[in-house]
Design a protein around this motif. Structure first.
Motif: not given
Ligand code: 1GP
Length: 255
Positions: A239-242, A186-194, A216-220, A91-93
């Protein structure tokens, strides 16, 4: 005997060993990839096909969560996922409403980049009665939101500001403050869909100062960006959005 040994291994893997397996992978110099599934965005009927692709890819973990879950879909989605995979489901709540006993573990997040007590400690306190009723593996995680070039849902929901990527020392010191406070990740996050993932120099500086695993996540969105995050020092990339936008991306990530 064989059956007992098998069940023992499964049970250890599923209930207490997510963190130790991450440490073990780092020791073996193996990189880890989590596929992030947002319960608000996923269609359950599409999950079997999605997981066929996940299993052909280098993915090692499934993270489930999002900034919000207005329809309270987390438990239903986790149960559906558990029927489809043996990968650890973590879970990543975004808040306390996204806790279900049916996952394997939980990133017990504190939003260290922000100064909103609700996400530093209040949600965590509210979660305790629920967590005490589960056997989830709880992994204390320092969560650091950096500016990914656009306002993210995390930023809006948490009512906090991300750290500018140019404030590299502040990012490093925030990560170290998390580690010294006892966070195990430690979770370095650029934000979902960065628009912009976390820069290599930041990943590199944080990793070289830390002795705990770095997520590390966000925008990959590309294999190149993924490899770049790994070679800069990320132990586990999320990775989520991709994948939400185009499942063909799994083709680039085959085992
Ligand atoms: C968001 O780090 C995750 O919390 C994943 O980001 O949706 O941009 O892949 P993306």
């Amino acid at each position: 005997m064989i059956l007992i040994k098998y069940r023992f291994q499964i049970s250890i893997f599923a209930t207490v060993n997510i963190y130790n397996n991450i440490l073990f992978s780092i020791k073996k110099e193996e990189k880890l990839l989590a596929v992030l599934i947002d319960p608000e965005k996923v269609a359950i009927k599409k999950l079997p096909n999605f997981f066929a692709k996940v299993h052909q890819s280098i993915a090692t973990h499934i993270f489930v969560g999002g900034s919000t879950d207005a329809d309270k879909q987390t438990d239903t989605v986790v149960l559906a996922i558990k029927k489809l995979t043996h990968l650890p489901v973590v879970l990543f709540p975004g808040n306390v409403s996204q806790i279900t006993k049916n996952a394997d573990g939980i990133l017990f997040l504190s939003l260290l980049s922000g100064r909103n007590p609700e996400y530093l400690i209040e949600q965590q306190i509210k979660s305790i009665p629920l967590l005490k009723e589960t056997e989830l593996e709880i992994i204390p995680t320092g969560y650091i939101l950096v500016d990914g070039g656009k306002e993210t849902t995390t930023q809006k929901v948490s009512n906090t500001k991300p750290i500018a990527q140019k404030n590299i020392n502040l990012i490093k010191n925030t990560a170290l403050a998390g580690a010294f406070s006892g966070k195990k990740l430690i979770y370095l996050e650029a934000g979902s869909g960065a628009k912009l993932p976390v820069e290599s120099t930041i990943i590199n500086l944080v990793k070289s100062n830390l002795s705990i695993p770095l997520i590390v996540g966000g925008g990959i969105r590309t294999k190149k960006q993924l490899d770049n995050a790994f070679s800069s020092g990320a132990d586990l990339v999320v990775i989520g959005t991709a994948f939400e936008n185009d499942e063909a991306f799994f083709e680039d990530l085959k085992k």
